[in-house]
Design an enzyme around this catalytic site. Structure first.
Site, mmCIF file in Angstrom:
data_model
loop_
_atom_site.group_PDB
_atom_site.id
_atom_site.type_symbol
_atom_site.label_atom_id
_atom_site.label_comp_id
_atom_site.label_asym_id
_atom_site.label_seq_id
_atom_site.Cartn_x
_atom_site.Cartn_y
_atom_site.Cartn_z
ATOM 1 N N TYR A 17 0.739 -4.675 -0.690
ATOM 2 C CA TYR A 17 -0.193 -5.284 0.063
ATOM 3 C C TYR A 17 0.705 -5.880 1.298
ATOM 4 O O TYR A 17 0.519 -5.532 2.593
ATOM 5 C CB TYR A 17 -0.871 -6.461 -0.379
ATOM 6 C CG TYR A 17 -2.100 -6.941 0.372
ATOM 7 C CD1 TYR A 17 -3.299 -6.418 0.485
ATOM 8 C CD2 TYR A 17 -1.529 -8.139 1.155
ATOM 9 C CE1 TYR A 17 -4.349 -7.390 1.308
ATOM 10 C CE2 TYR A 17 -2.759 -8.604 2.162
ATOM 11 C CZ TYR A 17 -4.066 -8.318 2.281
ATOM 12 O OH TYR A 17 -4.713 -8.517 2.826
ATOM 13 N N ALA A 32 -10.263 -8.285 -10.421
ATOM 14 C CA ALA A 32 -11.133 -7.101 -10.129
ATOM 15 C C ALA A 32 -11.470 -6.879 -8.861
ATOM 16 O O ALA A 32 -12.398 -6.054 -8.475
ATOM 17 C CB ALA A 32 -12.459 -7.440 -10.994
ATOM 18 N N HIS A 52 -8.789 -3.257 4.523
ATOM 19 C CA HIS A 52 -7.395 -3.500 5.167
ATOM 20 C C HIS A 52 -7.580 -3.675 6.543
ATOM 21 O O HIS A 52 -6.682 -3.059 7.290
ATOM 22 C CB HIS A 52 -6.366 -2.442 4.627
ATOM 23 C CG HIS A 52 -6.084 -2.796 3.153
ATOM 24 N ND1 HIS A 52 -4.942 -3.430 2.792
ATOM 25 C CD2 HIS A 52 -6.331 -2.215 1.813
ATOM 26 C CE1 HIS A 52 -4.898 -3.756 1.529
ATOM 27 N NE2 HIS A 52 -5.620 -2.832 0.848
ATOM 28 N N ASP A 72 -8.952 -6.615 7.954
ATOM 29 C CA ASP A 72 -9.294 -8.195 8.374
ATOM 30 C C ASP A 72 -7.977 -8.383 9.073
ATOM 31 O O ASP A 72 -7.703 -9.131 9.918
ATOM 32 C CB ASP A 72 -9.491 -8.827 7.170
ATOM 33 C CG ASP A 72 -8.798 -8.899 5.897
ATOM 34 O OD1 ASP A 72 -7.742 -8.205 5.676
ATOM 35 O OD2 ASP A 72 -8.980 -9.735 5.100
ATOM 36 N N SER A 116 -12.528 -11.481 -5.435
ATOM 37 C CA SER A 116 -11.996 -12.453 -4.947
ATOM 38 C C SER A 116 -12.221 -13.783 -5.517
ATOM 39 O O SER A 116 -12.727 -14.973 -5.021
ATOM 40 C CB SER A 116 -12.629 -12.947 -3.477
ATOM 41 O OG SER A 116 -12.499 -11.677 -2.597
ATOM 42 N N ASP A 123 -11.835 -12.729 2.519
ATOM 43 C CA ASP A 123 -12.500 -13.203 1.270
ATOM 44 C C ASP A 123 -13.114 -14.553 1.380
ATOM 45 O O ASP A 123 -13.995 -14.899 0.838
ATOM 46 C CB ASP A 123 -11.629 -13.222 0.148
ATOM 47 C CG ASP A 123 -10.762 -11.635 0.162
ATOM 48 O OD1 ASP A 123 -11.609 -10.694 0.501
ATOM 49 O OD2 ASP A 123 -9.673 -11.598 -0.677
HETATM 50 C C1 GLA Z 1 -7.654 -8.550 -0.473
HETATM 51 C C2 GLA Z 1 -7.118 -9.523 0.771
HETATM 52 C C3 GLA Z 1 -8.233 -9.302 1.853
HETATM 53 C C4 GLA Z 1 -8.274 -8.008 2.506
HETATM 54 C C5 GLA Z 1 -8.542 -6.939 1.235
HETATM 55 C C6 GLA Z 1 -8.362 -5.589 1.748
HETATM 56 O O1 GLA Z 1 -8.871 -8.635 -0.900
HETATM 57 O O2 GLA Z 1 -7.344 -10.839 0.168
HETATM 58 O O3 GLA Z 1 -7.992 -10.290 2.781
HETATM 59 O O4 GLA Z 1 -7.333 -7.560 3.353
HETATM 60 O O5 GLA Z 1 -7.690 -7.271 0.377
HETATM 61 O O6 GLA Z 1 -9.492 -5.149 2.791
#
Ligand code: GLA
Length: 401
Positions: free
Chosen positions: A236, A138, A51, A53, A141, A187
């Site tokens: 989120y 999971a 969290h 990025d 990504s 990701d």
């Molecule tokens: C998901 C989002 C990413 C990132 C993570 C948390 O995977 O796709 O961009 O924010 O959550 O770090």
């Protein structure tokens, strides 16, 4: 997270990988009577930096040896025809008609095609066949990997040479603006820029990364909690808003801050009274996580696995207590992992509310740790979770068969 694949993952070998390529090519030939080009885009793990990025901060992801594959051949018209082997579903749409979201996996493909068009990359129609060995939801990504493999396929078969960073950003935009998830770029970036044997210390502001070798004495073990809580997407987006609110409130007192990346721990603590309690805790997670990520990368560079593991444990605690994106299953799994011999640290990975825990493990203990997690956590939840070693792998691109 829209349904994509649901394949139980075990340790994948090169043999397995070639089987995917061969099978995909053969099925494509049977269906479309043509020889396709193949494109592969990996999923990712993230050692630490969660969290951060979308706060212009730091993360430490790696592409992994599990991927989404797209077989593609151009068509003479402007139709996009896509078939997922894993889902057994086919969708088709016209590139000249504005696509509307269909609330299934095809939205990732539609979104990518639309963003390419909007950015001025006019692609021809295409036949696409998609397969993969990444489990869905999971936290590995799979959606970003699908976007990136399709973006490579559409651009390359149209003879367009779009650079990796632009592709990563277009794929993120597809997810933000078409699918409707406000994800950051980690990701898609990891899927595009992965380097074999390396983690990427990613600066999400400059979008530059420094490859950090995973020490030979270490392995990354991932275990799926099997939890998939539905609140994940809404929470989120709410976390992003809370971070934006923190920046808006703090910038009344601190000059020149554009994101939480610009705030130090001391500055934040001094302003605690100016922020609502929840907003303060969200900001404390992000500011602390940026620090931990930089320190973890420095520790890895000198082979200090114990320190790196300690920082991962702190990251989990912060995500649980301050950011509140963990859940009881992830907490239990991380706790079980930390109790196993050879584990330096364990934390939840990805957006949260389910998905995987990642562990930094002594190389010689990796298989034993994976087996113990399957057994102990499996007994605790009454199911058989997958747990496996992941190896930092190269980023996306065409595959020559
Ligand atoms: C998901 C989002 C990413 C990132 C993570 C948390 O995977 O796709 O961009 O924010 O959550 O770090």
């Amino acid at each position: 997270m829209l349904p994509l694949f649901d394949i139980r993952v075990t340790l994948r070998s090169d043999g397995c990988r070639m089987k995917i390529a061969d099978a995909l090519e053969a099925r494509f030939g049977e269906t479309f009577s043509r020889v396709p080009r193949l494109f592969r885009a990996p999923g990712r793990v993230n050692l630490i930096g969660e969290h951060t990025d979308y706060n212009d901060g730091f993360a430490l992801p790696a592409a992994i040896d599990l991927a989404v594959w797209t077989a593609a051949a151009p068509r003479a018209d402007r139709r996009l025809h896509m078939h997922s082997l894993a889902m057994g579903e086919t969708f088709e749409f016209d590139l000249d008609a504005a696509p509307a979201p269909a609330a299934n996996w095809s939205d990732y493909v539609r979104g990518v095609a639309l963003m390419l068009e909007r950015a001025g990359y006019r692609s021809e129609g295409a036949d696409l066949m998609i397969d993969g060995d990444l489990p869905m939801g999971a936290g590995l990504s799979a959606s970003a990997a699908l976007e990136v493999s399709v973006a490579y396929a559409l651009t390359r078969i149209a003879g367009l040479d779009v650079d990796r960073l632009e592709l990563a950003k277009l794929c993120q935009r597809a997810e933000n603006e078409f699918v409707g998830a406000r994800c950051g770029v980690m990701d898609q970036y990891a899927s595009c820029f992965g380097v074999a044997g390396r983690l990427l210390l990613l600066d999400c502001r400059t979008l530059r990364s420094k490859p950090i070798p995973l020490p030979a004495s270490a392995r990354l073990v991932v275990c799926d909690s099997t939890a998939r809580h539905r609140i994940a997407d809404g929470e989120y987006n709410r976390r992003r808003e809370e971070c934006e609110r923190a920046v808006a409130l703090l910038s009344k007192h601190i000059d020149g801050i554009a994101a939480l990346r610009d705030v130090t721990r001391e500055q934040l603590e001094r302003r605690e009274g100016d922020l609502p309690e929840i907003v303060f805790r969200r900001a404390r997670h992000v500011v602390g996580e940026n620090e931990r990520t930089l320190r973890a990368a420095a520790a890895l560079e000198v082979g200090d696995l114990a320190e790196c593991g300690r920082l991962m444990d702190l990251s989990h605690a912060s995500l649980r207590d301050d950011y509140e994106v963990s859940c009881s299953e992830l907490d239990l799994l991380a706790r079980i992992a930390r109790g196993l011999r050879g584990v330096h640290g364990a934390r939840m990975m990805g957006g949260g509310f389910g998905g995987c825990v990642i562990c930094l493990v002594e190389a010689e203990a990796a298989e034993r740790v994976a087996a113990s997690l399957r057994k102990s956590y499996g007994e605790a939840i009454g199911a058989t979770p997958s747990a496996f070693c992941c190896f930092p792998a190269p980023g996306a691109g065409p595959v020559e068969t």
